[in-house]
Design an enzyme around this catalytic site. Structure first.
Site, PDB file in Angstrom:
ATOM      1  N   GLU A 154       0.698  -1.430  -0.004  1.00  8.69           N
ATOM      2  CA  GLU A 154       0.045   0.019  -0.032  1.00  8.69           C
ATOM      3  C   GLU A 154       0.933   0.992  -0.115  1.00  8.69           C
ATOM      4  OE1 GLU A 154      -3.052  -0.684   2.559  1.00  8.69           O
ATOM      5  OE2 GLU A 154      -3.814  -2.531   2.357  1.00  8.69           O
ATOM      6  N   GLU A 163      -6.298 -10.408  -1.712  1.00  8.32           N
ATOM      7  CA  GLU A 163      -6.981 -10.257  -0.700  1.00  8.32           C
ATOM      8  C   GLU A 163      -8.083 -10.408  -1.012  1.00  8.32           C
ATOM      9  OE1 GLU A 163      -5.657  -7.072   2.080  1.00  8.32           O
ATOM     10  OE2 GLU A 163      -3.448  -7.322   1.535  1.00  8.32           O
TER      11      GLU A 163
HETATM   12  O1  9MR Z   1      -7.844  -8.577   7.663  1.00 12.42           O
HETATM   13  C1  9MR Z   1      -6.609  -7.928   8.917  1.00 12.42           C
HETATM   14  C2  9MR Z   1      -6.974  -7.786  10.264  1.00 12.42           C
HETATM   15  O2  9MR Z   1      -7.386  -9.181  10.633  1.00 12.42           O
HETATM   16  C3  9MR Z   1      -5.792  -7.334  10.689  1.00 12.42           C
HETATM   17  O3  9MR Z   1      -6.198  -6.711  12.302  1.00 12.42           O
HETATM   18  C4  9MR Z   1      -5.387  -5.481   9.966  1.00 12.42           C
HETATM   19  C5  9MR Z   1      -4.451  -5.106  10.164  1.00 12.42           C
HETATM   20  O4  9MR Z   1      -3.052  -5.914  10.070  1.00 12.42           O
HETATM   21  O5  9MR Z   1      -5.159  -6.116   8.188  1.00 12.42           O
HETATM   22  C6  9MR Z   1      -6.156  -6.494   7.749  1.00 12.42           C
HETATM   23  O6  9MR Z   1      -5.967  -7.453   6.871  1.00 12.42           O
HETATM   24  C7  9MR Z   1      -5.813  -5.851   6.170  1.00 12.42           C
HETATM   25  C8  9MR Z   1      -3.983  -6.587   4.720  1.00 12.42           C
HETATM   26  O7  9MR Z   1      -2.928  -6.659   5.817  1.00 12.42           O
HETATM   27  C9  9MR Z   1      -3.491  -5.640   4.109  1.00 12.42           C
HETATM   28  N1  9MR Z   1      -4.628  -5.157   2.895  1.00 12.42           N
HETATM   29  C10 9MR Z   1      -6.056  -4.596   4.065  1.00 12.42           C
HETATM   30  C11 9MR Z   1      -6.200  -5.360   4.473  1.00 12.42           C
HETATM   31  C12 9MR Z   1      -7.598  -5.446   5.458  1.00 12.42           C
HETATM   32  O8  9MR Z   1      -7.413  -4.301   5.922  1.00 12.42           O
END
Ligand code: 9MR
Length: 349
Positions: free
Chosen positions: A156, A263
């Site tokens: 990101e 994702e």
């Molecule tokens: O789904 C993930 C959530 O459980 C975590 O708390 C969060 C922070 O680590 O990250 C979420 O996954 C993200 C991913 O790592 C990057 N892209 C966006 C995803 C959704 O927020």
């Protein structure tokens, strides 16, 4: 009612205009495992605590050929306030994957949003920032060398609306392009074989952001970074205009690198209000899943790195924190495939 593929692909927004037609999507009574019908690895994110639930572990084992730790391979888990590293949870996931013969994907090394105290409080007189940065990346990547098939090295990095690259602790300390170039070099130093990804979101929704993402990828390659894969997260909604995923994948694939849909989920809750009924929301969701499967299948085989769903069962989705009624994934709370899972599988053909 069973929907033909054409009906699924044509559903969604088009249908929302005609209120006299209601689509009732029914879940399939049987669906072959996702990994068995796809011509490429199919993944899900996982959490170590969930893996302790036998029903969850069995579903993962049955359905996918690749797993990504949802959060336990990030700095937020690994780096303690004192700068020490902990690996118990990611090790559990790695052990599960190894025992089940499932590929492991690493996520994520450098993410603007994560700046652990261990780095913020670093005594730079003792340890230069660049040294700690390199040490983190090489330690984490080196630990899973030989097992992790690919890493989201930088996550990101493009600004939300595509206006340049984000400012972060890492960019401030090491330079905007330089911290990314370094991350790729450090990851390569620790693992000569893993595919190294730049990963981002809303690339299908925001063409301007996509263009900036590709500019960044080109800048990294020009700077000599060993960037060898592109990840498109594909968090989206049932209102996504038809053709958006197809256009995004074609664009992203134009650099010739392997592509990871990294994702994917499709949130009906976020689109509530844009559709007249639950049935239309679900038809839109199925259409988007089908388009993603179809568009990914049409990429050249050597560019289809993997297709990862951001969870299997609705109840495990991160989107539940935002709205407990959301149902963004392809399996219901009991682990039964939903209509959108059947649509995704039909999209593969
Ligand atoms: O789904 C993930 C959530 O459980 C975590 O708390 C969060 C922070 O680590 O990250 C979420 O996954 C993200 C991913 O790592 C990057 N892209 C966006 C995803 C959704 O927020």
């Amino acid at each position: 009612m069973t929907l033909s593929r054409r009906a699924v692909l044509g559903a969604g927004l088009a249908l929302s205009a005609c209120d006299h037609r209601e689509l009732s999507l029914t879940a399939p009574s049987h669906l072959p495992p996702l990994k068995d019908v796809a011509q490429f690895p199919v993944g899900t994110c996982v959490r170590s605590d969930f893996l302790a639930d036998p029903a969850y572990a069995a579903l993962v084992e049955a359905q996918v050929s690749q797993v990504t730790p949802e959060w336990e391979m990030k700095m937020e888990y690994i780096v303690g306030d004192d700068g020490a590293f902990r690996f118990d949870a990611p090790d559990k996931i790695a052990a599960f994957a190894k025992a089940k013969g499932i590929r492991l994907f690493g996520h994520t090394l450098v993410w603007y949003i994560q700046k652990p105290k261990g780095f913020l409080n670093l005594d730079e007189a003792k340890t230069p920032f660049a040294t700690a940065y390199r040490n983190y990346i090489t330690t984490v990547v080196g630990r899973y060398r030989g097992q992790v098939v690919g890493w989201d090295v930088v996550n990101e990095a493009v600004a939300d609306e595509g206006d340049g690259w984000r400012d972060s602790l890492w960019s401030q300390k090491l330079g905007k392009l330089e911290h990314m170039t370094l991350a790729f070099h450090h990851a390569r130093e620790a693992d000569p074989d893993a595919v190294l990804f730049l990963n981002d979101f809303y690339l299908e929704l925001k063409p301007k952001k996509r263009a900036e993402f590709l500019r960044l990828a080109e800048a990294l390659l020009k700077a000599g970074a060993p960037l060898t894969g592109l990840g498109t997260q594909t968090h989206c909604g049932p209102e996504l205009p038809p053709g958006a995923i197809k256009a995004a994948l074609a664009d992203i694939a134009s650099l010739g690198l392997p592509i990871h849909i990294s994702e994917m989920d499709v949130s009906p809750a976020r689109a509530r209000g844009l559709f007249k009924s639950r049935a239309e929301l679900e038809a839109g969701q199925a259409r988007v899943y089908a388009e993603a499967a179809e568009a990914f299948s049409q990429l050249p085989a050597r560019q289809r790195f993997a297709f990862t769903h951001w969870g299997l069962r609705d109840k495990d989705s991160w989107l539940k924190h935002e709205d407990p009624t959301d149902t963004p994934l392809m399996f219901d709370d009991q682990g039964r495939p939903k209509a959108c899972a059947a649509a995704w599988e039909r999209g593969l053909r």
